[in-house]
Write an enzyme that holds these catalytic residues in place. Structure first.
Site, PDB file in Angstrom:
ATOM      1  N   LYS A  42      10.571  11.286  -6.786  1.00  0.00           N
ATOM      2  CA  LYS A  42      11.287  11.736  -5.596  1.00  0.00           C
ATOM      3  C   LYS A  42      12.598  10.952  -5.452  1.00  0.00           C
ATOM      4  O   LYS A  42      13.642  11.514  -5.195  1.00  0.00           O
ATOM      5  CB  LYS A  42      10.394  11.542  -4.365  1.00  0.00           C
ATOM      6  CG  LYS A  42      11.010  12.022  -3.099  1.00  0.00           C
ATOM      7  CD  LYS A  42      10.089  11.786  -1.923  1.00  0.00           C
ATOM      8  CE  LYS A  42      10.888  11.769  -0.639  1.00  0.00           C
ATOM      9  NZ  LYS A  42      10.109  11.336   0.510  1.00  0.00           N
ATOM     10  N   GLU A  74       9.332   2.066 -13.193  1.00  0.00           N
ATOM     11  CA  GLU A  74       8.385   2.490 -14.223  1.00  0.00           C
ATOM     12  C   GLU A  74       8.798   3.824 -14.826  1.00  0.00           C
ATOM     13  O   GLU A  74       8.817   4.012 -16.048  1.00  0.00           O
ATOM     14  CB  GLU A  74       6.971   2.627 -13.632  1.00  0.00           C
ATOM     15  CG  GLU A  74       6.331   1.329 -13.188  1.00  0.00           C
ATOM     16  CD  GLU A  74       6.649   0.940 -11.759  1.00  0.00           C
ATOM     17  OE1 GLU A  74       7.694   1.391 -11.217  1.00  0.00           O
ATOM     18  OE2 GLU A  74       5.868   0.181 -11.173  1.00  0.00           O
ATOM     19  N   GLY A  77       5.758  10.678  -0.786  1.00  0.00           N
ATOM     20  CA  GLY A  77       5.316  10.597  -2.180  1.00  0.00           C
ATOM     21  C   GLY A  77       3.832  10.880  -2.353  1.00  0.00           C
ATOM     22  O   GLY A  77       3.426  11.696  -3.187  1.00  0.00           O
ATOM     23  N   ARG A  78       2.987  10.240  -1.547  1.00  0.00           N
ATOM     24  CA  ARG A  78       1.538  10.402  -1.739  1.00  0.00           C
ATOM     25  C   ARG A  78       1.010  11.719  -1.170  1.00  0.00           C
ATOM     26  O   ARG A  78      -0.175  12.008  -1.270  1.00  0.00           O
ATOM     27  CB  ARG A  78       0.795   9.201  -1.150  1.00  0.00           C
ATOM     28  CG  ARG A  78       1.130   8.887   0.289  1.00  0.00           C
ATOM     29  CD  ARG A  78       0.612   7.532   0.714  1.00  0.00           C
ATOM     30  NE  ARG A  78       1.088   7.123   2.013  1.00  0.00           N
ATOM     31  CZ  ARG A  78       2.254   6.514   2.238  1.00  0.00           C
ATOM     32  NH1 ARG A  78       3.072   6.268   1.234  1.00  0.00           N
ATOM     33  NH2 ARG A  78       2.610   6.169   3.458  1.00  0.00           N
ATOM     34  N   GLU A  94      -1.982   3.102   1.043  1.00  0.00           N
ATOM     35  CA  GLU A  94      -0.543   3.044   1.296  1.00  0.00           C
ATOM     36  C   GLU A  94      -0.241   3.599   2.695  1.00  0.00           C
ATOM     37  O   GLU A  94       0.716   3.182   3.338  1.00  0.00           O
ATOM     38  CB  GLU A  94       0.218   3.848   0.215  1.00  0.00           C
ATOM     39  CG  GLU A  94       1.601   3.299  -0.061  1.00  0.00           C
ATOM     40  CD  GLU A  94       2.235   3.854  -1.341  1.00  0.00           C
ATOM     41  OE1 GLU A  94       2.275   3.134  -2.349  1.00  0.00           O
ATOM     42  OE2 GLU A  94       2.693   4.994  -1.325  1.00  0.00           O
ATOM     43  N   HIS A  97     -25.079   2.629 -12.528  1.00  0.00           N
ATOM     44  CA  HIS A  97     -25.384   1.627 -13.560  1.00  0.00           C
ATOM     45  C   HIS A  97     -24.326   0.534 -13.581  1.00  0.00           C
ATOM     46  O   HIS A  97     -24.201  -0.189 -14.559  1.00  0.00           O
ATOM     47  CB  HIS A  97     -25.504   2.324 -14.920  1.00  0.00           C
ATOM     48  CG  HIS A  97     -26.562   3.395 -14.890  1.00  0.00           C
ATOM     49  ND1 HIS A  97     -27.894   3.139 -15.103  1.00  0.00           N
ATOM     50  CD2 HIS A  97     -26.470   4.713 -14.577  1.00  0.00           C
ATOM     51  CE1 HIS A  97     -28.581   4.263 -14.957  1.00  0.00           C
ATOM     52  NE2 HIS A  97     -27.738   5.231 -14.644  1.00  0.00           N
ATOM     53  N   LYS A 152       9.124  -4.826  -5.236  1.00  0.00           N
ATOM     54  CA  LYS A 152      10.192  -4.290  -6.100  1.00  0.00           C
ATOM     55  C   LYS A 152      11.385  -5.245  -6.088  1.00  0.00           C
ATOM     56  O   LYS A 152      11.943  -5.573  -7.128  1.00  0.00           O
ATOM     57  CB  LYS A 152      10.659  -2.917  -5.584  1.00  0.00           C
ATOM     58  CG  LYS A 152       9.674  -1.790  -5.841  1.00  0.00           C
ATOM     59  CD  LYS A 152      10.290  -0.458  -5.414  1.00  0.00           C
ATOM     60  CE  LYS A 152       9.272   0.653  -5.382  1.00  0.00           C
ATOM     61  NZ  LYS A 152       9.726   1.867  -4.717  1.00  0.00           N
TER      62      LYS A 152
HETATM   63  O1  F6P Z   1       4.430   3.037  -4.424  1.00  0.00           O
HETATM   64  C1  F6P Z   1       5.579   3.324  -3.696  1.00  0.00           C
HETATM   65  C2  F6P Z   1       6.060   4.684  -3.945  1.00  0.00           C
HETATM   66  O2  F6P Z   1       7.210   4.840  -3.220  1.00  0.00           O
HETATM   67  C3  F6P Z   1       5.041   5.767  -3.583  1.00  0.00           C
HETATM   68  O3  F6P Z   1       4.990   6.048  -2.243  1.00  0.00           O
HETATM   69  C4  F6P Z   1       5.500   6.878  -4.441  1.00  0.00           C
HETATM   70  O4  F6P Z   1       4.513   7.835  -4.560  1.00  0.00           O
HETATM   71  C5  F6P Z   1       5.789   6.156  -5.732  1.00  0.00           C
HETATM   72  O5  F6P Z   1       6.350   4.921  -5.318  1.00  0.00           O
HETATM   73  C6  F6P Z   1       6.712   6.848  -6.676  1.00  0.00           C
HETATM   74  O6  F6P Z   1       7.963   7.088  -6.092  1.00  0.00           O
HETATM   75  P1  F6P Z   1       9.016   8.088  -6.722  1.00  0.00           P
HETATM   76  O7  F6P Z   1       8.422   9.445  -6.713  1.00  0.00           O
HETATM   77  O8  F6P Z   1      10.217   7.989  -5.846  1.00  0.00           O
HETATM   78  O9  F6P Z   1       9.309   7.633  -8.123  1.00  0.00           O
END
Ligand code: F6P
Length: 549
Positions: free
Chosen positions: A204, A210, A265-266, A351, A382, A509
């Site tokens: 987003k 990452e 995001g979530r 979150e 288990h 971050k």
């Molecule tokens: O973990 C923080 C966060 O902002 C989440 O809320 C989100 O889902 C994730 O990082 C990934 O964010 P983006 O879609 O902006 O890469």
């Protein structure tokens, strides 16, 4: 002085505290003995889901008092605010628009033209890929689709794609790379060919370390295969709200699928972030997922609180955490296909609800979000169920299973028998007397029998919900996920917190930037603590001789 506006100062909260004291000597087993129809009384159904919440330590009075708490927190108004697009995310001054992305249930209004248009673009692209009509730069058909995203841009699509392997189009494989650890992508790329691989940059913000790191590795992989910039562009697609950033990274305009800033995001799997779902399972399955979520939305918005699944679940979580001191919850799907669900729910819940101040900035003087964990049944029996049954401190459980068999009939019966047995074992346990009878019967002498019985006794009186999906389909899965989203919202409303921001994530971050600079031996303006510095020194010097065997 405690702020009188905090929810724990309300008469309803105080009444619940008293009520809990009155139940102090009551056990679940007694409640079942006193009321033969308890299993019939404390259940609710909607949108293809059956919720049995009878194995919670509660009575009709508990539910009435929880209802009063919900009224005090003006839950009905808050639900309307969510659906009507009010700025429920007050620290970021925006609405939470995920419900506007689902397919409206009959009589529930129209979807916005912008959403319909975006969905139609997604479906066209997904269908082309599934039908083998989408080619890479060299003209070869795309065979592998790799989603590069993390958190909400990974967990939902990853879980849903894994849930329906039989819907995957023949000759088209889906992969997910989230971690910045390059071994993940390297492992996937070793199975793919540059000419037939498509990358989806799912972010987003289009700024997540990452995801951009993995996207860089992917671009390098194509470059190493001899692709030029124009050819590389044919192998990337992006789902983002940052159109300009995506374009300057090198994504073609027609390959960008936008997300509204107001979709968290979530909560974003219903948006263009769901593109890997449409590609892997087909646009029809994606639409069914949206239908199921839409049906749950309609139920949440219109059902009385006493029959309202997400409201009941949310209030029961409050009851567990704030009045019974249970600060974690296990989610145990007895459906292998939902093995990824606990991870997804971890982000959704932790979150959203891991907050310590109210929306107006007052410190919460009560516990908030639970720790969510879990694993698929029967595997967990288990590994971790020992602690659920005999560990110190109870952990409420959500068991999830299907009514109609989703796997072979006999094995489905085994799954159900084990699932129902676990919730019954948690509730009833095994008394010391029962255990002693067993150990005596095994021929041990009295001392040995008494001692072993101490180990074999199981306290019981441990609470759980059981959720049954009528059948395992994209539709019921959509309803299940919307159910959990709304339960999270209910809890946030009661606790007066914002479920839609995540400020703490930013701190890690920011700090990682200085630590990265220190590791790179670049100038950095932050004075590091001695532990961080010693760790960096250790890494830079390599293992110390005294640390070696
Ligand atoms: O973990 C923080 C966060 O902002 C989440 O809320 C989100 O889902 C994730 O990082 C990934 O964010 P983006 O879609 O902006 O890469």
């Amino acid at each position: 002085m405690t702020d009188p506006r905090l929810i724990n100062q309300s008469p309803a909260w105080q009444a619940l505290l008293k009520h809990r004291q009155a139940l102090a000597d009551t056990t679940l087993a007694q409640l079942f003995e006193q009321h033969a129809q308890r299993g019939q009384q404390f259940k609710a159904c909607a949108a293809g889901l059956y919720l049995d919440y009878s194995k919670n330590l509660l009575t009709g009075e508990t539910l009435d008092l929880l209802g009063e708490l919900a009224n005090h927190a003006q839950l009905a108004d808050a639900i309307e605010e969510l659906f009507s697009g009010a700025a429920v995310n007050n620290t970021e001054h925006r609405p939470a628009l995920h419900t506007a992305l689902r397919n409206p249930a009959p009589g529930d209004g129209e979807q916005s033209p912008a959403v319909t248009q975006m969905r139609s673009r997604m479906n066209t692209f997904a269908d082309k890929l599934r039908q083998g009509r989408e080619c890479g730069a060299s003209g070869k058909v795309i065979r592998d689709v790799i989603n590069l995203g993390i958190g909400g841009s990974d967990l939902g699509p990853r879980m849903i794609v894994a849930a329906f392997p039989e819907l995957q189009a023949e000759g088209l494989r889906s992969h997910f790379a989230a971690n910045v650890d390059s071994d993940v992508l390297k492992g996937i790329l070793s199975q793919c060919h540059p000419e037939t691989t498509l990358f989806l940059i799912s972010s987003k913000s289009f700024s997540t370390l990452e995801t951009l790191s993995n996207a860089g590795l992917a671009r390098q992989w194509l470059c190493d295969a001899g692709f030029d910039a124009a050819q590389i562009a044919c192998h990337f697609t992006a789902m983002t709200s940052q159109i300009e950033k995506a374009r300057s990274w090198g994504i073609k305009a027609e390959r960008i699928f936008p997300i509204d800033e107001g979709v968290g995001g979530r909560f974003s799997l219903w948006s263009s972030i769901g593109l890997p779902i449409a590609i892997a399972l087909g646009s029809e399955a994606f639409s069914q997922l949206l239908d199921g979520a839409g049906a749950m939305d309609q139920h949440f918005r219109s059902a009385d609180f006493s029959d309202n699944l997400p409201v009941l679940h949310g209030l029961l979580s409050i009851w567990s955490i704030n009045f019974n001191d249970h600060h974690s919850r296990a989610v145990l799907p007895y459906i292998h296909r939902l093995g990824e669900l606990p991870n997804y729910l971890q982000q959704l819940t932790m979150e959203s609800l891991g907050k310590r101040v109210t929306k107006t900035g007052q410190p919460c003087t009560y516990a908030t979000g639970p720790v969510i964990w879990g694993s698929e049944g029967t595997n967990g029996q288990h590994s971790c169920h020992q602690l659920l049954l005999q560990g110190i401190g109870a952990v409420p459980v959500d068991f999830i299973a299907t009514t109609k068999s989703h796997c072979q009939t006999l094995q489905h019966q085994y799954l159900l028998a084990n699932c129902f047995a676990q919730s019954r074992a948690l509730m009833l346990g095994k008394s010391y007397t029962q255990a002693l009878e067993e150990t005596r019967a095994s021929g041990l002498n009295e001392d040995a029998a008494a001692q072993l019985a101490m180990h074999k006794a199981i306290p019981g009186n441990r609470v759980s919900n059981t959720l049954l999906l009528d059948e395992f389909t994209p539709r019921t899965l959509g309803a299940l996920l919307a159910f959990y989203e709304h339960s999270v919202y209910v809890q946030s409303v009661i606790w007066q917190i914002n479920a839609f921001d995540q400020w703490a994530v930013e701190l890690g971050k920011t700090m990682s930037t200085s630590l990265f600079e220190a590791l790179q031996q670049a100038p950095h303006d932050v004075a590091l603590d001695s532990s961080s510095q010693a760790l960096i020194d250790h890494v830079q010097k390599g293992p110390h001789p005294s640390c070696k065997d």
